[in-house]
Design a protein around this motif. Structure first.
Motif: not given
Length: 171
Positions: A29-39, A165-169
């Motif tokens: 889940a990516v929004d303007r303020a926070i990146i969230r990853v669940n696993a 911060v950006t991400t590539d899963l």
């Protein structure tokens, strides 16, 4: 009757093998303020504009050893088993090295309060050479099956107040 059994058996085999080979990616889940990853019952929360609270090794060592810090953690992992929260704090030295400190918390007996367990330097990353500033690639093991690679960027000036911060899963 054999005409019916063979097509049904082949169909079941195809459905079963498709389910094994194609596991859905972990929720991102990516929004303007926070990146969230669940696993795997774990959650990673990352501020997209992550504050850099420290500008020297001495500062981060002193800061992660305290039971409380006056600033929010830019990265947090909430682990399901064993239950714990890990806050990651950032330091960028004058030479452009990113130093990551960890603060471990156990769930409190009285509910949502967290108990500080320990703080330590996790790792350090030299900046990669990019024309527009500093770039660090930080690998976060979120679960046994999922690793998240974060890309942290900042202009090459010191001291830094924040990194983007950006991400590539990564699986």
């Amino acid at each position: 009757m054999r005409r019916w059994i063979i097509p049904i058996a082949v169909s079941l085999t195809l459905v079963a093998s498709a389910g094994v080979e194609s596991q859905p990616p972990p929720p991102l889940a990516v929004d303007r303020a926070i990146i969230r990853v669940n696993a795997g019952g774990n959650e990673l929360r990352v501020l997209r504009d992550a504050p850099v609270a420290f500008s020297s090794l001495e500062q981060i060592v002193a800061g992660i050893a305290q039971p409380t810090v006056p600033h929010a953690a830019p990265l947090t992992i909430v682990r399901a088993s064993p239950p714990e929260e890990i806050d990651y704090l950032l330091c960028v030295t004058s030479g452009g090295t990113l130093v990551v400190g960890e603060r471990f918390h156990a769930p409190g007996a009285d509910g949502p309060l967290r108990l500080f367990v320990r703080g330590e330097i996790s790792r350090s990353y030299p900046s990669l050479s990019v024309p527009d500033g500093w770039l660090w690639l930080v690998d976060i093991p979120l679960s046994r099956e999922v690793r998240v690679t974060l890309q942290l960027r900042a202009p090459a000036r010191w001291p830094l107040e924040a990194v983007a911060v950006t991400t590539d899963l990564v699986r």
